[in-house]
Design a protein around this motif. Structure first.
Motif, mmCIF file in Angstrom:
data_model
loop_
_atom_site.group_PDB
_atom_site.id
_atom_site.type_symbol
_atom_site.label_atom_id
_atom_site.label_comp_id
_atom_site.label_asym_id
_atom_site.label_seq_id
_atom_site.Cartn_x
_atom_site.Cartn_y
_atom_site.Cartn_z
ATOM 1 N N MET A 261 2.449 3.311 9.976
ATOM 2 C CA MET A 261 3.039 3.728 8.692
ATOM 3 C C MET A 261 2.689 5.176 8.370
ATOM 4 S SD MET A 261 2.989 0.478 6.143
ATOM 5 C CE MET A 261 1.223 0.284 6.006
ATOM 6 N N LEU A 262 1.451 5.549 8.679
ATOM 7 C CA LEU A 262 1.010 6.912 8.390
ATOM 8 C C LEU A 262 1.752 7.934 9.266
ATOM 9 C CD1 LEU A 262 -1.052 8.381 6.564
ATOM 10 C CD2 LEU A 262 -2.636 8.336 8.500
ATOM 11 N N ARG A 263 2.034 7.574 10.518
ATOM 12 C CA ARG A 263 2.794 8.464 11.411
ATOM 13 C C ARG A 263 4.156 8.772 10.795
ATOM 14 N NH1 ARG A 263 4.489 6.391 16.103
ATOM 15 N NH2 ARG A 263 4.409 8.332 17.281
ATOM 16 N N ILE A 264 4.793 7.717 10.277
ATOM 17 C CA ILE A 264 6.109 7.919 9.653
ATOM 18 C C ILE A 264 5.957 8.794 8.412
ATOM 19 C CG2 ILE A 264 8.050 6.764 8.521
ATOM 20 C CD1 ILE A 264 7.396 4.273 10.267
ATOM 21 N N ARG A 265 4.981 8.451 7.560
ATOM 22 C CA ARG A 265 4.796 9.181 6.290
ATOM 23 C C ARG A 265 4.569 10.677 6.555
ATOM 24 N NH1 ARG A 265 3.039 7.677 1.031
ATOM 25 N NH2 ARG A 265 4.322 5.861 1.538
ATOM 26 N N ARG A 266 3.625 10.988 7.436
ATOM 27 C CA ARG A 266 3.282 12.401 7.656
ATOM 28 C C ARG A 266 4.414 13.151 8.353
ATOM 29 N NH1 ARG A 266 0.412 11.576 4.129
ATOM 30 N NH2 ARG A 266 -1.827 11.206 4.163
ATOM 31 N N PHE A 267 5.092 12.471 9.269
ATOM 32 C CA PHE A 267 6.225 13.110 9.947
ATOM 33 C C PHE A 267 7.314 13.449 8.929
ATOM 34 C CE2 PHE A 267 10.385 12.970 11.944
ATOM 35 C CZ PHE A 267 10.217 13.887 12.973
ATOM 36 N N TYR B 23 12.293 8.467 4.981
ATOM 37 C CA TYR B 23 11.977 7.041 4.837
ATOM 38 C C TYR B 23 10.701 6.838 4.030
ATOM 39 C CZ TYR B 23 12.072 2.241 6.864
ATOM 40 O OH TYR B 23 12.158 0.882 7.074
ATOM 41 N N ILE B 24 10.219 7.904 3.402
ATOM 42 C CA ILE B 24 8.942 7.848 2.678
ATOM 43 C C ILE B 24 8.999 6.781 1.585
ATOM 44 C CG2 ILE B 24 7.335 9.176 1.230
ATOM 45 C CD1 ILE B 24 8.434 11.711 2.659
ATOM 46 N N GLY B 25 8.072 5.841 1.626
ATOM 47 C CA GLY B 25 8.035 4.732 0.663
ATOM 48 C C GLY B 25 8.468 3.415 1.289
ATOM 49 N N GLN B 26 9.306 3.496 2.333
ATOM 50 C CA GLN B 26 9.861 2.281 2.949
ATOM 51 C C GLN B 26 9.143 1.890 4.246
ATOM 52 O OE1 GLN B 26 14.346 3.618 1.476
ATOM 53 N NE2 GLN B 26 14.244 2.183 3.167
ATOM 54 N N GLU B 27 8.057 2.602 4.579
ATOM 55 C CA GLU B 27 7.436 2.464 5.901
ATOM 56 C C GLU B 27 7.057 1.033 6.271
ATOM 57 O OE1 GLU B 27 6.371 4.496 3.467
ATOM 58 O OE2 GLU B 27 6.152 6.553 4.194
ATOM 59 N N ALA B 28 6.640 0.233 5.268
ATOM 60 C CA ALA B 28 6.171 -1.126 5.591
ATOM 61 C C ALA B 28 7.298 -1.987 6.171
ATOM 62 C CB ALA B 28 5.586 -1.782 4.339
ATOM 63 N N ASP B 29 8.543 -1.679 5.819
ATOM 64 C CA ASP B 29 9.667 -2.468 6.334
ATOM 65 C C ASP B 29 9.785 -2.301 7.854
ATOM 66 O OD1 ASP B 29 10.173 -3.000 3.681
ATOM 67 O OD2 ASP B 29 11.978 -1.768 3.550
ATOM 68 N N ALA B 30 9.924 -1.046 8.274
ATOM 69 C CA ALA B 30 10.113 -0.785 9.710
ATOM 70 C C ALA B 30 8.912 -1.276 10.514
ATOM 71 C CB ALA B 30 10.316 0.707 9.953
ATOM 72 N N PRO C 91 2.802 1.508 0.021
ATOM 73 C CA PRO C 91 2.341 0.674 1.142
ATOM 74 C C PRO C 91 1.107 1.222 1.865
ATOM 75 C CG PRO C 91 4.424 1.772 1.682
ATOM 76 C CD PRO C 91 4.178 2.003 0.226
ATOM 77 N N LEU C 92 0.908 2.542 1.814
ATOM 78 C CA LEU C 92 -0.193 3.110 2.607
ATOM 79 C C LEU C 92 -1.574 2.827 2.048
ATOM 80 C CD1 LEU C 92 2.361 4.935 3.740
ATOM 81 C CD2 LEU C 92 0.430 5.830 4.988
ATOM 82 N N PRO C 93 -1.856 3.178 0.780
ATOM 83 C CA PRO C 93 -3.191 2.843 0.245
ATOM 84 C C PRO C 93 -3.474 1.345 0.283
ATOM 85 C CG PRO C 93 -1.910 4.111 -1.374
ATOM 86 C CD PRO C 93 -1.060 3.963 -0.171
ATOM 87 N N LEU C 94 -2.434 0.546 0.094
ATOM 88 C CA LEU C 94 -2.608 -0.906 0.122
ATOM 89 C C LEU C 94 -3.173 -1.355 1.480
ATOM 90 C CD1 LEU C 94 -1.946 -3.566 -1.435
ATOM 91 C CD2 LEU C 94 0.262 -3.568 -0.286
ATOM 92 N N GLN C 95 -2.613 -0.802 2.535
ATOM 93 C CA GLN C 95 -3.092 -1.162 3.874
ATOM 94 C C GLN C 95 -4.413 -0.453 4.179
ATOM 95 O OE1 GLN C 95 -2.206 -3.514 5.676
ATOM 96 N NE2 GLN C 95 -3.069 -3.076 7.683
#
Ligand SMILES: Cc1ncc(C[n+]2csc(CCOP(=O)(O)OP(=O)(O)O)c2C)c(N)n1
Ligand SMILES: [Mg+2]
Length: 310
Positions: A16-22, A42-49, A260-264
């Motif tokens: 998820m972090l790879r997607i967020r930072r990219f 896709y920022i915010g939707q990362e947990a889906d993918a 989704p990121l801080p949660l994980q």
């Protein structure tokens, strides 16, 4: 996260972090002119993918749409090749020719024609079934895509022929600038269920919850019981594309609080978490830098279909 190995908490966070930072890199660099064409982050939707594609096996097909970077990275695509694709470089996923919306690698296919991807996904599921490969198809689409009539012809065939496809509907509550309550009548799940496609639904950014839902649906599809659907209610933090955000900033802030990121991240050992964060920062910086140093795609290398001998 392929073929039987179970994804652990760290790996889910890393993906998820790879997607967020990219994606943050894409948005902040866009105005500098290094990219060609457009982009949809896709920022915010990362947990889906990440949650859904943790269930894929080698050879499964993934069909994505205009908002495809997160799906592609979660599929296992190269971050450097994706950056290079956006920059029109010869080292890009499709040699710098497809750009942000037309990313194709191995069994991953993205296309910017809204809804046009769904008959393709169903056709591919028919092929997998006919050839008895045991492979399944993951077909991602957005809420706005439900406005395309061809989606319903496709759902009908998928159900009628009991095809191995999982439809993943990401309801980020907007189609471009139009909120879902202004473009969609009735309930999203009913649209799948009216074609007798069993549908699970969740309003969550918890990657574990999404992974578990997806595991159940995927197991049924793999068992040959026909299509399934997942309706995932989510939110995008960025604009639809770039600089075209007409949403109420307070609404955006409210959804940003369920990230989704801080949660994980809270599930990880702090040292491990920090290590992953440093590694991902480095990976993203290197991907962009390498891509920028790569040669541009040479237009002379393009082959017109008319040039190909029959
Ligand atoms: C056939 C077609 N019509 C219109 C567009 C322009 N367009 C691109 S994205 C989009 C909205 C998509 O909304 P949704 O399906 O909810 O996906 P999201 O962008 O929210 O991820 C539209 C109308 C398009 N790409 N293709
Ligand atoms: Mg949408």
């Amino acid at each position: 996260m392929i073929a039987g190995s179970s994804p652990d908490d760290v790996e889910l966070y890393r993906q998820m972090l790879r997607i967020r930072r990219f994606e943050e890199g894409v948005l902040t660099s866009f105005s500098s002119g290094i990219f060609y064409g457009t982009t949809h982050t896709y920022i915010g939707q990362e947990a889906d993918a990440v949650g859904v594609l943790a269930c894929r096996r080698e050879g499964d097909v993934v069909v994505s749409n205009h908002r495809c970077h997160g799906h592609f990275l979660a599929y296992g695509g190269s971050m450097h090749a994706l950056a290079a694709e956006l920059m029109g470089r010869a080292t890009g996923v499709t040699g710098g020719r497809g750009g942000s919306q037309h990313v194709q690698w191995k069994d991953f296919y993205a296309n910017g024609i809204l809804g046009g991807t769904i008959p393709l996904a169903v056709g591919m599921a028919l092929a997998e079934k006919s050839l008895n490969t045991g492979k399944i198809v993951f077909a991602f689409m957005g809420d706005g895509t439900l406005g395309e009539g061809v989606v319903y012809e496709s759902l009908n065939m998928a159900s009628l022929w009991s095809l191995p496809v999982l439809f993943v509907l990401e309801n980020n509550r907007y189609a471009q600038t139009t909120p879902v309550q202004l473009h969609l009548a009735g309930e999203i799940a009913d649209r799948f269920e009216s074609f007798a496609i069993p549908t699970a639904e969740a309003d969550t950014v918890d990657v574990i919850e999404i992974l578990e839902l997806a595991q159940e649906a995927v197991a049924t599809v793999r068992a040959g019981e026909g299509p399934q659907a997942l309706v995932l209610h989510t939110y995008r933090y960025g604009p639809h594309s770039k600089g075209d955000d007409t949403r109420d900033p307070e609404e955006v802030l409210r959804y940003r609080k369920r990230d989704p990121l801080p949660l994980q991240a809270e599930r990880l050992d702090p040292d491990l978490r920090q290590r992953v964060e440093v590694e991902v920062e480095t990976e993203v910086a290197e991907a962009f830098q390498r891509a920028q140093d790569d040669p541009h795609a040479d237009p002379a290398s393009l082959t017109s279909p008319l040039d190909i001998a029959p």
